[in-house]
Motif scaffolding. Structure first.
Motif, PDB file in Angstrom:
ATOM      1  N   LEU A 105       0.755  -1.142  -0.069  1.00  0.00           N
ATOM      2  CA  LEU A 105      -0.087   0.004   0.118  1.00  0.00           C
ATOM      3  C   LEU A 105       0.884   1.256  -0.160  1.00  0.00           C
ATOM      4  O   LEU A 105       1.766   1.439   0.702  1.00  0.00           O
ATOM      5  CB  LEU A 105      -1.056   0.195   1.208  1.00  0.00           C
ATOM      6  CG  LEU A 105      -1.877  -1.200   1.528  1.00  0.00           C
ATOM      7  CD1 LEU A 105      -2.504  -0.710   2.663  1.00  0.00           C
ATOM      8  CD2 LEU A 105      -3.017  -1.223   0.260  1.00  0.00           C
ATOM      9  N   ASP A 106       0.560   2.237  -0.735  1.00  0.00           N
ATOM     10  CA  ASP A 106       1.129   3.479  -0.909  1.00  0.00           C
ATOM     11  C   ASP A 106       0.468   4.734  -0.248  1.00  0.00           C
ATOM     12  O   ASP A 106      -0.725   4.660  -0.815  1.00  0.00           O
ATOM     13  CB  ASP A 106       1.724   3.684  -2.236  1.00  0.00           C
ATOM     14  CG  ASP A 106       2.333   4.858  -2.675  1.00  0.00           C
ATOM     15  OD1 ASP A 106       2.959   5.705  -1.529  1.00  0.00           O
ATOM     16  OD2 ASP A 106       2.526   5.143  -3.833  1.00  0.00           O
ATOM     17  N   ALA A 107       1.058   5.453   0.186  1.00  0.00           N
ATOM     18  CA  ALA A 107       0.158   6.560   0.743  1.00  0.00           C
ATOM     19  C   ALA A 107      -0.376   7.460  -0.299  1.00  0.00           C
ATOM     20  O   ALA A 107      -1.373   8.103  -0.022  1.00  0.00           O
ATOM     21  CB  ALA A 107       0.968   7.440   1.738  1.00  0.00           C
ATOM     22  N   ASP A 108       0.175   7.807  -1.456  1.00  0.00           N
ATOM     23  CA  ASP A 108      -0.422   8.269  -2.672  1.00  0.00           C
ATOM     24  C   ASP A 108      -1.630   7.878  -3.206  1.00  0.00           C
ATOM     25  O   ASP A 108      -2.203   8.406  -3.650  1.00  0.00           O
ATOM     26  CB  ASP A 108       0.779   8.539  -3.791  1.00  0.00           C
ATOM     27  CG  ASP A 108       1.958   9.469  -2.961  1.00  0.00           C
ATOM     28  OD1 ASP A 108       1.865  10.130  -2.252  1.00  0.00           O
ATOM     29  OD2 ASP A 108       2.995   9.169  -3.838  1.00  0.00           O
ATOM     30  N   LYS A 109      -1.910   6.558  -2.886  1.00  0.00           N
ATOM     31  CA  LYS A 109      -3.147   6.106  -3.450  1.00  0.00           C
ATOM     32  C   LYS A 109      -4.253   5.884  -2.599  1.00  0.00           C
ATOM     33  O   LYS A 109      -5.223   5.345  -2.910  1.00  0.00           O
ATOM     34  CB  LYS A 109      -2.690   4.409  -4.099  1.00  0.00           C
ATOM     35  CG  LYS A 109      -1.300   4.580  -5.029  1.00  0.00           C
ATOM     36  CD  LYS A 109      -1.443   5.335  -6.128  1.00  0.00           C
ATOM     37  CE  LYS A 109      -0.508   4.910  -7.174  1.00  0.00           C
ATOM     38  NZ  LYS A 109      -0.269   5.955  -8.044  1.00  0.00           N
TER      39      LYS A 109
END
Length: 197
Positions: free
Chosen positions: A108-112
């Motif tokens: 999981l990416d914070a930007d997504k």
């Protein structure tokens, strides 16, 4: 810097940073010795990729120090074939390490999207790795662990960042810190404000 120099820096990271600081798991040491950390930072940061410090990457991203990554992986003891949820991918370095160890990784990416919700669609996970420092572990994330599953990450307690290992046992979740090490703060994990009258 040439490729042989990076190979030497990677070997030095293992022998001078990881081994003396209780990173003893042979699988972790092999993965960190094989995966080229310099490829997960910008070209302008490659020369500092192996320093034992946070490497700023721009746009609010940063790479944790090697010792933080090594100690978290050492505590987690990932096993080949395990389903791992990686929260906070930064540049993908930890995802590459976990894949090198044979894990099936959901990252999981914070930007997504919001990291604090985890990814319940893929649960249960054998291991949840939080790649950064948070103020709390939301119960919604702990609930995504399989029975006997582990969670590792860094917890910020009264301004001090501590690496911690948690386990899900008998439907409950316990967390214990094991080292005071600097780690990159992750957004979105602040406790809910408490109001008093």
């Amino acid at each position: 810097m040439s490729e042989p120099d990076f190979d030497q820096l990677r070997r030095a990271m293992v022998s001078n940073q990881l081994r003396p600081n209780q990173v003893t798991d042979a699988v972790v040491l092999a993965a960190m010795g094989d995966v080229p950390r310099e490829r997960f930072v910008g070209a302008d940061q490659a020369s500092v990729a192996y320093r034992d410090t946070i490497v700023p990457l721009g746009d609010g991203h940063a790479l944790n120090p090697p010792i933080a990554t090594g100690l978290l992986l050492n505590a987690a003891r990932p096993l080949a074939g395990e389903h791992v949820l990686l929260i906070g991918t930064a540049t993908g370095y930890v995802a590459a390490l976990l894949a090198e160890m044979g894990c099936k990784v959901t990252a999981l990416d914070a930007d997504k999207g919001p990291l604090a919700a985890g990814w319940p669609e893929g649960a249960p996970y054998s291991l949840i790795y939080i790649d950064g420092a948070v103020e709390q572990i939301p119960s919604v994330i702990a609930d995504q662990l399989a029975e006997g599953g582990r969670l590792v990450g860094a917890i910020i307690e009264r301004g001090v960042t501590r690496l911690a290992l948690g386990r899900r046992v008998s439907g409950g979740f316990g967390l214990e810190s094991f080292a005071d090490i600097e780690a990159v703060p992750l957004p979105g994990f602040a406790p809910a404000p408490v109001f008093s009258f």
